[in-house]
Scaffold this motif. Structure first.
Motif, PDB file in Angstrom:
ATOM      1  N   LEU A  56       0.836  -1.202   0.000  1.00  0.00           N
ATOM      2  CA  LEU A  56       0.000   0.000   0.000  1.00  0.00           C
ATOM      3  C   LEU A  56       0.872   1.253   0.000  1.00  0.00           C
ATOM      4  O   LEU A  56       0.979   1.917  -1.014  1.00  0.00           O
ATOM      5  CB  LEU A  56      -0.990  -0.001   1.168  1.00  0.00           C
ATOM      6  CG  LEU A  56      -2.086   1.050   1.133  1.00  0.00           C
ATOM      7  CD1 LEU A  56      -2.971   0.885  -0.082  1.00  0.00           C
ATOM      8  CD2 LEU A  56      -2.918   0.981   2.408  1.00  0.00           C
ATOM      9  N   ARG A  57       1.472   1.585   1.114  1.00  0.00           N
ATOM     10  CA  ARG A  57       2.510   2.630   1.204  1.00  0.00           C
ATOM     11  C   ARG A  57       3.399   2.205   2.360  1.00  0.00           C
ATOM     12  O   ARG A  57       2.928   1.586   3.311  1.00  0.00           O
ATOM     13  CB  ARG A  57       1.915   4.009   1.551  1.00  0.00           C
ATOM     14  CG  ARG A  57       1.006   4.617   0.523  1.00  0.00           C
ATOM     15  CD  ARG A  57       0.447   5.948   1.016  1.00  0.00           C
ATOM     16  NE  ARG A  57      -0.260   5.822   2.270  1.00  0.00           N
ATOM     17  CZ  ARG A  57      -1.512   5.396   2.399  1.00  0.00           C
ATOM     18  NH1 ARG A  57      -2.214   5.053   1.339  1.00  0.00           N
ATOM     19  NH2 ARG A  57      -2.082   5.307   3.596  1.00  0.00           N
ATOM     20  N   ILE A  61       0.335  -0.076   6.654  1.00  0.00           N
ATOM     21  CA  ILE A  61      -0.395  -1.189   7.265  1.00  0.00           C
ATOM     22  C   ILE A  61      -0.032  -1.277   8.755  1.00  0.00           C
ATOM     23  O   ILE A  61      -0.901  -1.379   9.612  1.00  0.00           O
ATOM     24  CB  ILE A  61      -0.077  -2.521   6.558  1.00  0.00           C
ATOM     25  CG1 ILE A  61      -0.266  -2.401   5.043  1.00  0.00           C
ATOM     26  CG2 ILE A  61      -0.907  -3.660   7.154  1.00  0.00           C
ATOM     27  CD1 ILE A  61      -1.639  -2.587   4.516  1.00  0.00           C
ATOM     28  N   GLU A  93       2.404   7.819   9.064  1.00  0.00           N
ATOM     29  CA  GLU A  93       1.158   7.197   8.589  1.00  0.00           C
ATOM     30  C   GLU A  93       0.140   7.078   9.726  1.00  0.00           C
ATOM     31  O   GLU A  93      -1.065   7.098   9.483  1.00  0.00           O
ATOM     32  CB  GLU A  93       1.437   5.819   7.991  1.00  0.00           C
ATOM     33  CG  GLU A  93       1.985   5.857   6.563  1.00  0.00           C
ATOM     34  CD  GLU A  93       0.918   6.193   5.528  1.00  0.00           C
ATOM     35  OE1 GLU A  93      -0.278   6.161   5.866  1.00  0.00           O
ATOM     36  OE2 GLU A  93       1.284   6.501   4.377  1.00  0.00           O
ATOM     37  N   GLY A  99       3.162  15.359   8.281  1.00  0.00           N
ATOM     38  CA  GLY A  99       3.752  15.141   6.965  1.00  0.00           C
ATOM     39  C   GLY A  99       3.697  13.690   6.538  1.00  0.00           C
ATOM     40  O   GLY A  99       3.059  12.858   7.179  1.00  0.00           O
ATOM     41  N   ALA A 100       4.373  13.414   5.433  1.00  0.00           N
ATOM     42  CA  ALA A 100       4.413  12.049   4.896  1.00  0.00           C
ATOM     43  C   ALA A 100       5.807  11.806   4.347  1.00  0.00           C
ATOM     44  O   ALA A 100       6.506  12.739   3.942  1.00  0.00           O
ATOM     45  CB  ALA A 100       3.383  11.903   3.777  1.00  0.00           C
ATOM     46  N   THR A 102       7.530   9.832   1.333  1.00  0.00           N
ATOM     47  CA  THR A 102       7.140   9.149   0.108  1.00  0.00           C
ATOM     48  C   THR A 102       8.358   8.967  -0.810  1.00  0.00           C
ATOM     49  O   THR A 102       9.492   9.252  -0.415  1.00  0.00           O
ATOM     50  CB  THR A 102       5.965   9.901  -0.556  1.00  0.00           C
ATOM     51  OG1 THR A 102       5.483   9.133  -1.648  1.00  0.00           O
ATOM     52  CG2 THR A 102       6.370  11.286  -1.035  1.00  0.00           C
ATOM     53  N   THR A 103       8.098   8.471  -2.005  1.00  0.00           N
ATOM     54  CA  THR A 103       9.166   8.047  -2.924  1.00  0.00           C
ATOM     55  C   THR A 103      10.274   9.101  -3.098  1.00  0.00           C
ATOM     56  O   THR A 103       9.991  10.267  -3.393  1.00  0.00           O
ATOM     57  CB  THR A 103       8.542   7.745  -4.298  1.00  0.00           C
ATOM     58  OG1 THR A 103       7.400   6.927  -4.081  1.00  0.00           O
ATOM     59  CG2 THR A 103       9.522   7.025  -5.195  1.00  0.00           C
ATOM     60  N   ASN A 104      11.513   8.660  -2.966  1.00  0.00           N
ATOM     61  CA  ASN A 104      12.645   9.553  -3.183  1.00  0.00           C
ATOM     62  C   ASN A 104      12.540  10.223  -4.547  1.00  0.00           C
ATOM     63  O   ASN A 104      12.133   9.588  -5.529  1.00  0.00           O
ATOM     64  CB  ASN A 104      13.970   8.772  -3.152  1.00  0.00           C
ATOM     65  CG  ASN A 104      14.279   8.210  -1.771  1.00  0.00           C
ATOM     66  OD1 ASN A 104      13.651   8.576  -0.784  1.00  0.00           O
ATOM     67  ND2 ASN A 104      15.260   7.326  -1.717  1.00  0.00           N
ATOM     68  N   ALA A 105      12.955  11.485  -4.611  1.00  0.00           N
ATOM     69  CA  ALA A 105      12.916  12.197  -5.893  1.00  0.00           C
ATOM     70  C   ALA A 105      13.736  11.467  -6.945  1.00  0.00           C
ATOM     71  O   ALA A 105      13.431  11.510  -8.133  1.00  0.00           O
ATOM     72  CB  ALA A 105      13.429  13.622  -5.705  1.00  0.00           C
ATOM     73  N   ALA A 107      13.859   8.387  -7.349  1.00  0.00           N
ATOM     74  CA  ALA A 107      13.177   7.122  -7.656  1.00  0.00           C
ATOM     75  C   ALA A 107      14.093   5.928  -7.395  1.00  0.00           C
ATOM     76  O   ALA A 107      13.871   4.853  -7.925  1.00  0.00           O
ATOM     77  CB  ALA A 107      12.634   7.089  -9.092  1.00  0.00           C
ATOM     78  N   ARG A 145      11.307  10.821   1.137  1.00  0.00           N
ATOM     79  CA  ARG A 145      11.097  12.238   0.778  1.00  0.00           C
ATOM     80  C   ARG A 145       9.979  12.820   1.636  1.00  0.00           C
ATOM     81  O   ARG A 145       8.822  12.389   1.530  1.00  0.00           O
ATOM     82  CB  ARG A 145      10.742  12.349  -0.711  1.00  0.00           C
ATOM     83  CG  ARG A 145      10.346  13.745  -1.154  1.00  0.00           C
ATOM     84  CD  ARG A 145      10.286  13.843  -2.673  1.00  0.00           C
ATOM     85  NE  ARG A 145       9.388  12.873  -3.256  1.00  0.00           N
ATOM     86  CZ  ARG A 145       8.128  13.130  -3.645  1.00  0.00           C
ATOM     87  NH1 ARG A 145       7.637  14.345  -3.525  1.00  0.00           N
ATOM     88  NH2 ARG A 145       7.386  12.191  -4.171  1.00  0.00           N
ATOM     89  N   GLU A 147       7.173  15.090   2.655  1.00  0.00           N
ATOM     90  CA  GLU A 147       6.207  15.934   1.942  1.00  0.00           C
ATOM     91  C   GLU A 147       5.232  16.519   2.949  1.00  0.00           C
ATOM     92  O   GLU A 147       4.756  15.817   3.849  1.00  0.00           O
ATOM     93  CB  GLU A 147       5.417  15.107   0.923  1.00  0.00           C
ATOM     94  CG  GLU A 147       6.049  15.018  -0.454  1.00  0.00           C
ATOM     95  CD  GLU A 147       6.100  16.343  -1.207  1.00  0.00           C
ATOM     96  OE1 GLU A 147       5.362  17.291  -0.852  1.00  0.00           O
ATOM     97  OE2 GLU A 147       6.900  16.431  -2.150  1.00  0.00           O
ATOM     98  N   VAL A 148       4.939  17.776   2.764  1.00  0.00           N
ATOM     99  CA  VAL A 148       3.985  18.460   3.622  1.00  0.00           C
ATOM    100  C   VAL A 148       3.575  19.720   2.862  1.00  0.00           C
ATOM    101  O   VAL A 148       4.329  20.175   1.987  1.00  0.00           O
ATOM    102  CB  VAL A 148       4.678  18.782   4.986  1.00  0.00           C
ATOM    103  CG1 VAL A 148       5.734  19.848   4.836  1.00  0.00           C
ATOM    104  CG2 VAL A 148       3.699  19.107   6.076  1.00  0.00           C
TER     105      VAL A 148
END
Lengths: 225, 83
Positions: A56-57, A61, A93, A99-100, A102-105, A107, A145, A147-148
């Motif tokens: 999922l992310r 979970i 999560e 914030g979150a 997520t995927t490194n810039a 990739a 990464r 993100e907010v």
């Protein structure tokens, strides 16, 4: 005092964390998430790894598992809670921290040493450092990464909730020194209250003198506060 | 009760960097395709029994806000069809 290091299926930095905490004289024990939080836990560490295979992310979970309700209650009761790498993803999560991740810039999965600057030395997790001090920590993540929204970032900065920012070895916060494209180079933040902190770098991997340095010790000593 | 399938599409908010989509776009371009943009999204199909389509949608939204999407980075939409 016993720090509960929560093991989820796919955690893989749990034993490193136990080793590092023990080296610092901080009592720690591994706790399988389905067994619940021990009543005598005086701290909680959410270790790195790939809980639930990053389905999922990363962290999503595990963040919604039953033990996290207990971790939330402990956090509200001022118990120190530290999330590292996948633990940081679980922390965000579960909305324990803002914030979150997520995927490194890039990739790419990035496994390297980075420098971070201590942005607020007035928390249990950073009290062993000076404001502006530059420390070297390892990272190993594909989804780090930060993100907010811009507005939220402004609030976090105003509230002094940013703990660490990626920087070069001289402490300059630059785009080149940002390994994953994190917004404002943010590497770690605290929750609503400073007893809860998350960061993507791995302090437990740089806390034993025999394996490459001790810069991470001060962060783990947050459990002593 | 009626059986519905709620299709939930979760995508990154506009302006949030999507490195996987960028990589995929570059791969298509390497294959000789021309394209101006590429966005990726996750889609979930939830089979639920509900009193009405609205109630099925409401439950799907609740599940999405709680787990399927991360409100910090995602927008989502829900479409409901009778099974």
């Amino acid at each position: 005092m016993t720090v509960a290091i929560i093991q989820f299926g796919g955690s893989n930095c749990d034993r490193d964390a136990e080793r590092a905490l023990s080296h610092l004289g901080i009592d720690a024990e591994l706790v399988w998430h389905e067994d619940g939080l021990p009543a005598d836990a005086t701290g909680v560490m959410l270790p790195g790894g790939f809980s639930y295979g990053d389905y999922l992310r990363a962290g999503a979970i595990a963040a919604n598992g039953p033990i996290m309700e207990e971790v939330r209650a402990a956090a509200e009761d001022s118990t120190p809670v530290l999330g590292v790498c996948n633990g940081a993803q679980i922390g965000s999560e579960s909305r324990l921290t803002p914030g979150a991740f997520t995927t490194n810039a890039s990739a790419r999965f990035q496994c390297e040493r980075v420098h971070v600057r201590v942005e607020n030395a007035d928390t249990p997790w950073t009290a062993h450092y000076e404001d502006g001090e530059v420390i070297e920590l390892p990272i190993a993540h594909g989804e780090g990464r930060f993100e907010v929204t811009d507005d939220r970032l402004d609030e976090l900065r105003a509230e002094n909730r940013v703990l660490f920012r990626y920087c070069d070895e001289d402490g300059e916060v630059t785009p080149e020194a940002n390994p994953n494209g994190s917004k404002d180079n943010v590497a770690g933040v605290v929750g609503e209250r400073e007893n809860v902190a998350v960061l993507m770098p791995h302090p437990e991997r740089i806390s034993l003198p025999d394996v490459g340095g001790t810069d991470g010790q001060g962060i783990l000593r947050g459990f002593e506060a | 009760m009626t059986g519905y399938t709620a299709t939930v599409t979760v995508r990154l908010k506009e302006g949030v960097l999507d490195p996987e989509a960028q990589t995929t776009k570059r791969a298509l371009e390497r294959l000789g395709f021309e394209l101006d943009g590429l966005r990726s999204a996750d889609q979930f199909e939830l089979d639920v029994d509900a009193e009405s389509a609205d109630s099925a949608a409401e439950r799907a939204e609740e599940m999405t806000e709680r787990l399927l999407a991360n409100p910090t980075i995602h927008d989502y939409e829900v479409a409901v069809e009778q099974r």
